[in-house]
Design a protein around this motif. Structure first.
Motif, PDB file in Angstrom:
ATOM      1  N   ALA A  61       6.067  -9.638  -7.883  1.00  0.00           N
ATOM      2  CA  ALA A  61       6.860  -9.580  -9.113  1.00  0.00           C
ATOM      3  C   ALA A  61       8.137  -8.775  -8.909  1.00  0.00           C
ATOM      4  O   ALA A  61       9.201  -9.138  -9.419  1.00  0.00           O
ATOM      5  N   SER A  62       8.050  -7.698  -8.138  1.00  0.00           N
ATOM      6  CA  SER A  62       9.212  -6.828  -7.942  1.00  0.00           C
ATOM      7  C   SER A  62      10.345  -7.512  -7.183  1.00  0.00           C
ATOM      8  O   SER A  62      11.494  -7.113  -7.311  1.00  0.00           O
ATOM      9  N   ILE A  63      10.020  -8.544  -6.408  1.00  0.00           N
ATOM     10  CA  ILE A  63      11.072  -9.254  -5.654  1.00  0.00           C
ATOM     11  C   ILE A  63      11.425 -10.594  -6.299  1.00  0.00           C
ATOM     12  O   ILE A  63      12.185 -11.375  -5.740  1.00  0.00           O
ATOM     13  N   GLY A  64      10.850 -10.856  -7.467  1.00  0.00           N
ATOM     14  CA  GLY A  64      11.165 -12.087  -8.185  1.00  0.00           C
ATOM     15  C   GLY A  64      10.381 -13.298  -7.729  1.00  0.00           C
ATOM     16  O   GLY A  64      10.730 -14.429  -8.065  1.00  0.00           O
ATOM     17  N   PHE A  82       2.648 -14.127  -2.011  1.00  0.00           N
ATOM     18  CA  PHE A  82       2.062 -13.350  -0.921  1.00  0.00           C
ATOM     19  C   PHE A  82       0.536 -13.394  -0.955  1.00  0.00           C
ATOM     20  O   PHE A  82      -0.100 -13.476   0.093  1.00  0.00           O
ATOM     21  N   THR A  83      -0.033 -13.327  -2.166  1.00  0.00           N
ATOM     22  CA  THR A  83      -1.503 -13.263  -2.242  1.00  0.00           C
ATOM     23  C   THR A  83      -2.152 -14.529  -1.687  1.00  0.00           C
ATOM     24  O   THR A  83      -3.159 -14.447  -0.984  1.00  0.00           O
ATOM     25  N   ARG A  84      -1.571 -15.696  -1.985  1.00  0.00           N
ATOM     26  CA  ARG A  84      -2.108 -16.940  -1.414  1.00  0.00           C
ATOM     27  C   ARG A  84      -1.927 -16.967   0.092  1.00  0.00           C
ATOM     28  O   ARG A  84      -2.811 -17.394   0.832  1.00  0.00           O
ATOM     29  N   ALA A  85      -0.762 -16.527   0.550  1.00  0.00           N
ATOM     30  CA  ALA A  85      -0.510 -16.501   1.994  1.00  0.00           C
ATOM     31  C   ALA A  85      -1.497 -15.564   2.690  1.00  0.00           C
ATOM     32  O   ALA A  85      -2.014 -15.885   3.759  1.00  0.00           O
ATOM     33  N   LEU A  86      -1.768 -14.416   2.065  1.00  0.00           N
ATOM     34  CA  LEU A  86      -2.744 -13.483   2.634  1.00  0.00           C
ATOM     35  C   LEU A  86      -4.139 -14.095   2.649  1.00  0.00           C
ATOM     36  O   LEU A  86      -4.866 -13.993   3.641  1.00  0.00           O
ATOM     37  N   ALA A  87      -4.503 -14.752   1.555  1.00  0.00           N
ATOM     38  CA  ALA A  87      -5.844 -15.336   1.452  1.00  0.00           C
ATOM     39  C   ALA A  87      -6.030 -16.505   2.407  1.00  0.00           C
ATOM     40  O   ALA A  87      -7.097 -16.686   2.989  1.00  0.00           O
ATOM     41  N   ASN A  88      -4.972 -17.307   2.565  1.00  0.00           N
ATOM     42  CA  ASN A  88      -5.079 -18.527   3.374  1.00  0.00           C
ATOM     43  C   ASN A  88      -4.476 -18.401   4.767  1.00  0.00           C
ATOM     44  O   ASN A  88      -4.463 -19.375   5.516  1.00  0.00           O
ATOM     45  N   GLU A 135       0.829  -1.208   0.000  1.00  0.00           N
ATOM     46  CA  GLU A 135       0.000   0.000   0.000  1.00  0.00           C
ATOM     47  C   GLU A 135       0.864   1.258   0.000  1.00  0.00           C
ATOM     48  O   GLU A 135       0.592   2.207  -0.739  1.00  0.00           O
ATOM     49  N   LYS A 136       1.912   1.268   0.833  1.00  0.00           N
ATOM     50  CA  LYS A 136       2.794   2.436   0.904  1.00  0.00           C
ATOM     51  C   LYS A 136       3.529   2.651  -0.411  1.00  0.00           C
ATOM     52  O   LYS A 136       3.818   3.782  -0.786  1.00  0.00           O
ATOM     53  N   GLU A 137       3.843   1.560  -1.095  1.00  0.00           N
ATOM     54  CA  GLU A 137       4.531   1.665  -2.385  1.00  0.00           C
ATOM     55  C   GLU A 137       3.561   1.991  -3.513  1.00  0.00           C
ATOM     56  O   GLU A 137       3.976   2.267  -4.633  1.00  0.00           O
ATOM     57  N   GLY A 138       2.267   1.913  -3.215  1.00  0.00           N
ATOM     58  CA  GLY A 138       1.257   2.230  -4.219  1.00  0.00           C
ATOM     59  C   GLY A 138       1.136   1.175  -5.305  1.00  0.00           C
ATOM     60  O   GLY A 138       0.810   1.484  -6.451  1.00  0.00           O
ATOM     61  N   ILE A 139       1.422  -0.078  -4.916  1.00  0.00           N
ATOM     62  CA  ILE A 139       1.329  -1.184  -5.878  1.00  0.00           C
ATOM     63  C   ILE A 139       0.507  -2.317  -5.264  1.00  0.00           C
ATOM     64  O   ILE A 139       0.335  -2.381  -4.048  1.00  0.00           O
ATOM     65  N   SER A 140       0.038  -3.185  -6.114  1.00  0.00           N
ATOM     66  CA  SER A 140      -0.722  -4.338  -5.626  1.00  0.00           C
ATOM     67  C   SER A 140       0.231  -5.350  -4.996  1.00  0.00           C
ATOM     68  O   SER A 140       1.451  -5.302  -5.219  1.00  0.00           O
ATOM     69  N   VAL A 141      -0.321  -6.254  -4.244  1.00  0.00           N
ATOM     70  CA  VAL A 141       0.493  -7.318  -3.648  1.00  0.00           C
ATOM     71  C   VAL A 141       1.116  -8.164  -4.764  1.00  0.00           C
ATOM     72  O   VAL A 141       2.269  -8.573  -4.665  1.00  0.00           O
ATOM     73  N   SER A 142       0.378  -8.382  -5.853  1.00  0.00           N
ATOM     74  CA  SER A 142       0.920  -9.128  -7.002  1.00  0.00           C
ATOM     75  C   SER A 142       2.116  -8.409  -7.603  1.00  0.00           C
ATOM     76  O   SER A 142       3.116  -9.039  -7.966  1.00  0.00           O
ATOM     77  N   ALA A 143       2.028  -7.089  -7.717  1.00  0.00           N
ATOM     78  CA  ALA A 143       3.150  -6.310  -8.246  1.00  0.00           C
ATOM     79  C   ALA A 143       4.336  -6.362  -7.285  1.00  0.00           C
ATOM     80  O   ALA A 143       5.495  -6.399  -7.715  1.00  0.00           O
ATOM     81  N   LEU A 144       4.052  -6.377  -5.993  1.00  0.00           N
ATOM     82  CA  LEU A 144       5.109  -6.501  -4.987  1.00  0.00           C
ATOM     83  C   LEU A 144       5.823  -7.839  -5.146  1.00  0.00           C
ATOM     84  O   LEU A 144       7.052  -7.909  -5.109  1.00  0.00           O
ATOM     85  N   TRP A 153      11.668 -14.977   0.647  1.00  0.00           N
ATOM     86  CA  TRP A 153      10.870 -13.896   0.075  1.00  0.00           C
ATOM     87  C   TRP A 153      10.882 -12.676   0.984  1.00  0.00           C
ATOM     88  O   TRP A 153      10.852 -11.546   0.518  1.00  0.00           O
ATOM     89  N   LEU A 154      10.961 -12.908   2.283  1.00  0.00           N
ATOM     90  CA  LEU A 154      11.070 -11.788   3.211  1.00  0.00           C
ATOM     91  C   LEU A 154      12.424 -11.108   3.058  1.00  0.00           C
ATOM     92  O   LEU A 154      12.522  -9.881   3.105  1.00  0.00           O
ATOM     93  N   VAL A 155      13.473 -11.912   2.863  1.00  0.00           N
ATOM     94  CA  VAL A 155      14.814 -11.352   2.627  1.00  0.00           C
ATOM     95  C   VAL A 155      14.804 -10.536   1.346  1.00  0.00           C
ATOM     96  O   VAL A 155      15.300  -9.405   1.310  1.00  0.00           O
ATOM     97  N   ASN A 156      14.236 -11.093   0.281  1.00  0.00           N
ATOM     98  CA  ASN A 156      14.162 -10.362  -0.986  1.00  0.00           C
ATOM     99  C   ASN A 156      13.378  -9.062  -0.831  1.00  0.00           C
ATOM    100  O   ASN A 156      13.752  -8.029  -1.397  1.00  0.00           O
ATOM    101  N   LEU A 157      12.302  -9.102  -0.067  1.00  0.00           N
ATOM    102  CA  LEU A 157      11.491  -7.913   0.168  1.00  0.00           C
ATOM    103  C   LEU A 157      12.317  -6.850   0.900  1.00  0.00           C
ATOM    104  O   LEU A 157      12.327  -5.678   0.509  1.00  0.00           O
ATOM    105  N   ALA A 158      13.029  -7.264   1.933  1.00  0.00           N
ATOM    106  CA  ALA A 158      13.858  -6.324   2.698  1.00  0.00           C
ATOM    107  C   ALA A 158      14.977  -5.743   1.843  1.00  0.00           C
ATOM    108  O   ALA A 158      15.328  -4.570   1.978  1.00  0.00           O
TER     109      ALA A 158
END
Length: 137
Positions: A24-27, A33-39, A13-22, A47-52
């Motif tokens: 993609a941005s980290i490879g 993330f979207t499945r993890a959020l949904a489930n 949200e702070k980056e102004g992008i969707s979770v899907s775009a987030l 993925w957390l390391v890549n995000l950081a």
């Protein structure tokens, strides 16, 4: 939803992008993330390391543990002037002096350890030479 997942959502949200775009941005593949959020499931640490790494302005401490400030304090340089962001402006002179003393203390420790290492390397070399001499007898 786990608190890490909530914070991942906040980053998107702070980056102004969707979770899907987030993702993609980290490879990450679509849905990491979207499945993890949904489930409400866990996310792999890589993925957390890549995000950081991809978004270094967000505090890893905040992202992983929810502690401290969300954004890291930053030095900003504009027109050859460097100034502190509001987060860094709150550091007191006493805190700066304490940090300087800590650095000085660590430098003393490092120099002492360097001397110990050099001494141990000389001792090792001497022992290796002595062993070689004994083998040649």
């Amino acid at each position: 939803m786990s608190s890490i997942l909530k914070r991942i959502k906040i980053v998107s949200e702070k980056e102004g992008i969707s979770v899907s775009a987030l993702e993609a941005s980290i490879g990450a593949s679509k849905g990491v993330f979207t499945r993890a959020l949904a489930n409400n499931t866990d996310v792999q640490a890589k993925w957390l390391v890549n995000l950081a790494e991809k978004y270094p302005k967000y505090s890893s401490e905040w992202l992983l543990r929810g502690e401290g400030e969300m954004l890291k304090p930053v030095l900003v340089k504009e027109d050859e002037e460097t100034y502190l962001t509001p987060e860094l402006e709150t550091i007191t002179n006493g805190e700066i002096n304490t940090l300087k003393q800590l650095i000085a203390s660590q430098n003393i420790t490092i120099k002492s350890q360097e001397k110990t290492i050099m001494s141990l390397e000389r001792l090792l070399s001497s022992l290796e030479h002595e062993i070689e001499s004994l083998r040649n007898k």
